[in-house]
Design a protein around this motif. Sequence first.
Motif, mmCIF file in Angstrom:
data_model
loop_
_atom_site.group_PDB
_atom_site.id
_atom_site.type_symbol
_atom_site.label_atom_id
_atom_site.label_comp_id
_atom_site.label_asym_id
_atom_site.label_seq_id
_atom_site.Cartn_x
_atom_site.Cartn_y
_atom_site.Cartn_z
ATOM 1 N N HIS A 183 19.992 -2.796 7.963
ATOM 2 C CA HIS A 183 18.885 -2.572 9.084
ATOM 3 C C HIS A 183 17.466 -2.821 8.505
ATOM 4 C CE1 HIS A 183 21.995 -1.365 11.743
ATOM 5 N NE2 HIS A 183 22.264 -0.357 11.024
ATOM 6 N N PHE A 184 16.661 -3.656 9.551
ATOM 7 C CA PHE A 184 15.380 -3.911 8.810
ATOM 8 C C PHE A 184 14.412 -2.787 9.505
ATOM 9 C CE2 PHE A 184 17.119 -8.262 9.418
ATOM 10 C CZ PHE A 184 17.258 -8.313 7.791
ATOM 11 N N ARG A 185 13.222 -2.754 8.838
ATOM 12 C CA ARG A 185 12.206 -1.626 9.041
ATOM 13 C C ARG A 185 11.386 -2.535 10.296
ATOM 14 N NH1 ARG A 185 8.835 0.640 3.860
ATOM 15 N NH2 ARG A 185 7.263 0.704 5.609
ATOM 16 N N PRO A 186 11.008 -1.780 11.180
ATOM 17 C CA PRO A 186 10.258 -2.246 12.456
ATOM 18 C C PRO A 186 8.858 -2.324 12.212
ATOM 19 C CG PRO A 186 10.708 0.075 12.693
ATOM 20 C CD PRO A 186 11.429 -0.062 11.558
ATOM 21 N N ASP A 187 8.205 -1.794 11.244
ATOM 22 C CA ASP A 187 6.903 -1.711 11.087
ATOM 23 C C ASP A 187 6.051 -2.743 10.082
ATOM 24 O OD1 ASP A 187 7.910 -0.789 8.674
ATOM 25 O OD2 ASP A 187 6.603 0.926 8.524
ATOM 26 N N THR A 188 6.891 -3.824 9.734
ATOM 27 C CA THR A 188 6.322 -4.957 9.033
ATOM 28 C C THR A 188 7.008 -6.331 9.540
ATOM 29 O OG1 THR A 188 6.197 -5.761 6.900
ATOM 30 C CG2 THR A 188 7.897 -4.490 7.219
ATOM 31 N N GLU A 189 6.146 -7.224 9.365
ATOM 32 C CA GLU A 189 6.569 -8.426 9.585
ATOM 33 C C GLU A 189 7.684 -9.036 8.737
ATOM 34 O OE1 GLU A 189 3.823 -11.844 9.736
ATOM 35 O OE2 GLU A 189 2.296 -10.102 8.963
ATOM 36 N N GLU A 222 0.893 -1.183 0.105
ATOM 37 C CA GLU A 222 0.021 0.026 0.186
ATOM 38 C C GLU A 222 0.804 1.374 0.002
ATOM 39 O OE1 GLU A 222 -2.693 -0.168 3.275
ATOM 40 O OE2 GLU A 222 -3.942 -1.793 2.488
ATOM 41 N N ARG A 223 1.016 1.631 -1.075
ATOM 42 C CA ARG A 223 1.606 3.064 -1.301
ATOM 43 C C ARG A 223 1.338 4.152 -0.352
ATOM 44 N NH1 ARG A 223 5.067 2.284 -5.986
ATOM 45 N NH2 ARG A 223 4.180 0.404 -7.040
ATOM 46 N N ALA A 224 2.457 5.115 -0.027
ATOM 47 C CA ALA A 224 1.992 6.269 0.649
ATOM 48 C C ALA A 224 1.118 7.142 0.076
ATOM 49 C CB ALA A 224 3.342 7.056 1.305
ATOM 50 N N ALA A 225 -0.042 7.932 0.949
ATOM 51 C CA ALA A 225 -0.734 8.638 0.111
ATOM 52 C C ALA A 225 -0.235 10.066 -0.229
ATOM 53 C CB ALA A 225 -2.006 9.009 0.967
ATOM 54 N N SER A 226 0.918 10.322 0.396
ATOM 55 C CA SER A 226 1.744 11.682 0.292
ATOM 56 C C SER A 226 3.135 11.540 0.545
ATOM 57 C CB SER A 226 1.119 12.832 1.258
ATOM 58 O OG SER A 226 1.506 12.530 2.384
ATOM 59 N N PRO A 227 4.081 12.185 -0.146
ATOM 60 C CA PRO A 227 5.400 12.100 -0.044
ATOM 61 C C PRO A 227 5.754 11.848 1.228
ATOM 62 C CG PRO A 227 4.876 13.741 -1.662
ATOM 63 C CD PRO A 227 3.780 13.243 -1.269
ATOM 64 N N GLN A 228 5.026 12.701 2.377
ATOM 65 C CA GLN A 228 5.544 12.501 3.855
ATOM 66 C C GLN A 228 4.990 11.254 4.387
ATOM 67 O OE1 GLN A 228 3.882 15.407 2.211
ATOM 68 N NE2 GLN A 228 6.152 16.491 1.870
ATOM 69 N N GLY A 229 3.872 10.633 3.676
ATOM 70 C CA GLY A 229 3.538 9.494 4.571
ATOM 71 C C GLY A 229 4.129 8.242 4.516
ATOM 72 N N ARG A 230 3.801 7.127 4.969
ATOM 73 C CA ARG A 230 4.669 5.998 5.232
ATOM 74 C C ARG A 230 3.737 4.916 4.424
ATOM 75 N NH1 ARG A 230 9.686 4.628 6.631
ATOM 76 N NH2 ARG A 230 9.738 2.815 8.018
ATOM 77 N N ASP A 231 4.441 4.210 3.647
ATOM 78 C CA ASP A 231 3.838 3.137 2.812
ATOM 79 C C ASP A 231 3.587 1.763 3.864
ATOM 80 O OD1 ASP A 231 6.354 2.349 3.158
ATOM 81 O OD2 ASP A 231 6.717 1.430 1.424
ATOM 82 N N ARG A 232 2.854 0.808 3.439
ATOM 83 C CA ARG A 232 2.484 -0.247 4.231
ATOM 84 C C ARG A 232 2.691 -1.492 3.439
ATOM 85 N NH1 ARG A 232 -3.108 -0.592 6.356
ATOM 86 N NH2 ARG A 232 -2.418 -2.234 7.669
#
Length: 409
Positions: free
Chosen positions: A173-179, A68-78
């Motif tokens: 280093h890994f992203r902490p926001d995804t499994e 899921e791409r970020a809605a804005s350049p400042q947002g965070r993708d999922r």
Amino acid sequence: MSSPPIEIDASALPPLGMAPEAFLRDYWQKRPLLLRNAFPGFESPIAPEDLAGLACEDGVLARLVAHERAASPQGRDRWLLRTGPFPESLFPTLPDRDWTLLVQDVDKWDADVAALLPAFDFLPRWRVDDIMVSFAAPGGSVGAHVDQYDVFLLQAQGRRRWQIDDGPDPPLHFRPDTELKLLQRFAPTHDWVLGPGDMLYLPPGVPHHGVAEDACLTFSIGMRAPSAAELMGDWVDTMIADADEGLRYRDPDLQPAADPYEIDAAAMARVVEALNLLRMNDPDRLGDWFGRFITLYRAGGEAAAGADPRSRIEVEWDLQQGGALHRHPFTRMAWRRARRSARLYVAGQEHALPARDASRVAAAASIDARLYGALGDDARDLVFALLGQGHYRLLTADAAGADGVDGDD
């Protein structure tokens, strides 16, 4: 001395574009290599809809990764991960882009996919783990990541953009926001678009990111690379199981203690001596342990005995009439020379056989009357026992014809 090229046209000598000895010397576990036309004119032996159908079956290891791409350049993708088996009703509901279906062990389920493996026979077959097949909708990806094993990424259908970071000491280093184990930072040094028949080789530890340019299929031929911890854990378990209770910490040279609460250097030397008593100094014991371990390592399934075993005379009659014994797709075999007799390793079991027979049985995906007759008595006994355990399936000539299976080995 200049480094070997990172991109070559392999069409003159597919799949590597060079002798295997040169590839192993210059690239294997050393540097990446993009092989254009590794499989010239390649056509995928499996269709996307067949892969989706396989992902719906029980016992099949399948994953679905959506971005899921970020809605804005400042947002965070999922990044979202689902595991199979999946209901058939799922796939028509998926969006037009940004998702990937990954199915492990497709070579165990599809004989046409498995037919790719002989192209990699310059490697020990016991080093090959599986062929994972992924289908990606446009924009589909599993994110920038790093693998700890060698992999050949063969483009089977459509186009995929691959970026890699071949620089020294890339950030890991890994992203902490995804499994998913995705990299926090990824700075590619190379950027390629692969079409059908192109293949990218990556040694362990090279960060990479693949994104589908259009709907595409990619085959990942991955290697088995047990970690030192996995090897040590299984080895220690084996040592404990086989340990002689009489082997203990001993201190016949004990001197009066200066401090009865101190663990002194002499005590630690005796601890090391006690542990050394368990060292596997016998090469055959070590080889047998590893043969059992590696033919079970990362097994995605296992054989099971059939409910109605046939007698040996019936089996041998069926072989004479054109039938064949087909090895269970999840049964792994390897063999090793030993001091007194060779060893055949079958899904964690070990069997003593002459080297000639051990080699033939390990290499044969199927055993017909000609091969069966060429084996010695001990090998034929073993083959029949393995049939009873489910490691082979007997197909008569009529059944093989109906299933479209070739009975030749």
